[in-house]
Write a protein that holds these residues in place. Structure first.
Motif, short mmCIF file in Angstrom:
data_model
loop_
_atom_site.label_atom_id
_atom_site.label_comp_id
_atom_site.label_asym_id
_atom_site.label_seq_id
_atom_site.Cartn_x
_atom_site.Cartn_y
_atom_site.Cartn_z
N THR A 75 0.61 -1.64 -0.09
CA THR A 75 -0.21 -0.12 -0.15
C THR A 75 1.11 1.03 0.00
O THR A 75 0.73 2.40 -1.08
N ILE A 76 1.97 1.38 0.47
CA ILE A 76 2.91 2.86 0.62
C ILE A 76 3.66 2.56 -0.44
O ILE A 76 3.55 3.32 -1.06
N ILE A 77 3.91 1.78 -1.45
CA ILE A 77 4.55 1.41 -2.48
C ILE A 77 3.27 2.28 -3.65
O ILE A 77 3.71 3.18 -4.53
N ASP B 244 4.33 5.58 -5.81
CA ASP B 244 3.44 5.46 -7.24
C ASP B 244 2.21 6.74 -7.81
O ASP B 244 2.57 7.36 -8.56
N GLY B 245 1.67 6.66 -7.04
CA GLY B 245 0.23 7.61 -7.71
C GLY B 245 0.00 8.65 -6.93
O GLY B 245 0.20 9.63 -7.94
N LEU B 246 1.38 9.06 -5.83
CA LEU B 246 1.42 10.48 -5.66
C LEU B 246 2.59 11.02 -6.76
O LEU B 246 2.04 12.06 -7.23
N GLN B 247 3.11 10.59 -7.07
CA GLN B 247 4.75 10.67 -7.71
C GLN B 247 3.95 10.51 -9.71
O GLN B 247 4.17 12.06 -10.26
N VAL B 248 2.81 10.81 -9.99
CA VAL B 248 2.40 10.19 -11.59
C VAL B 248 1.47 11.79 -10.82
O VAL B 248 1.30 12.65 -12.19
N GLN B 249 0.87 12.02 -10.16
CA GLN B 249 0.50 13.74 -10.03
C GLN B 249 0.85 14.10 -10.07
O GLN B 249 1.11 15.87 -10.17
N TRP B 250 2.24 14.22 -9.23
CA TRP B 250 2.96 15.25 -9.21
C TRP B 250 3.68 15.92 -11.26
O TRP B 250 3.52 17.17 -10.77
N SER C 58 3.76 16.38 1.94
CA SER C 58 2.76 16.69 3.16
C SER C 58 1.71 15.36 2.95
O SER C 58 1.28 14.89 3.83
N ALA C 59 1.74 15.15 1.67
CA ALA C 59 0.39 14.19 1.92
C ALA C 59 1.03 12.69 1.45
O ALA C 59 0.06 11.48 3.09
N PHE C 60 2.00 12.37 1.22
CA PHE C 60 2.68 10.99 2.05
C PHE C 60 3.00 11.06 3.59
O PHE C 60 2.64 10.18 4.37
N ARG C 61 3.37 11.77 3.90
CA ARG C 61 3.70 12.12 5.25
C ARG C 61 2.03 11.72 6.46
O ARG C 61 2.35 10.92 6.99
N THR C 62 1.25 12.20 5.74
CA THR C 62 0.16 11.87 6.47
C THR C 62 -0.14 10.64 6.40
O THR C 62 -0.97 9.96 6.70
N PHE C 63 -0.01 10.28 4.68
CA PHE C 63 -0.79 9.32 4.76
C PHE C 63 0.15 7.93 5.41
O PHE C 63 -0.31 7.11 6.94
N LEU C 64 1.10 8.30 5.45
CA LEU C 64 2.10 7.22 6.57
C LEU C 64 1.82 7.44 7.77
O LEU C 64 2.39 5.97 8.61
N ASP C 65 1.36 8.40 8.11
CA ASP C 65 1.31 8.84 9.91
C ASP C 65 0.57 7.81 10.42
O ASP C 65 0.38 6.99 11.32
N SER C 66 -0.30 8.28 9.42
CA SER C 66 -2.35 7.01 9.05
C SER C 66 -1.55 5.95 9.64
O SER C 66 -2.65 4.72 9.65
N CYS C 67 -0.68 5.39 8.45
CA CYS C 67 -0.68 3.91 8.32
C CYS C 67 -0.25 3.17 9.51
O CYS C 67 -0.43 1.85 9.69
N LEU C 68 1.15 3.99 9.54
CA LEU C 68 1.75 3.73 11.12
C LEU C 68 1.25 3.23 12.17
O LEU C 68 1.54 2.49 13.18
#
Length: 55
Positions: free
Chosen positions: A13-15, A19-25, A36-46
């Protein structure tokens, strides 16, 4: 679910999210705050992987 399976699923899921964020960027760098988006996701995931207290 066995803990090893939860960890594997979390890794996939993290990968996928990164990947999705990179495509959008790549499509619109000004519209995506990847860090910011990845940090928010990762905090939630952890938080979801943290051990739960025994009953």
């Amino acid at each position: 679910m066995p803990r090893s399976m939860a960890s594997t699923c979390a890794a996939w899921t993290i990968i996928a999210v990164m990947d999705g964020l990179q495509v959008q960027w790549l499509l619109d760098p000004a519209a995506v705050d990847m860090r910011s988006a990845f940090r928010t996701f990762l905090d939630s995931c952890l938080r979801g992987l943290a051990p739960r207290p025994s009953r």
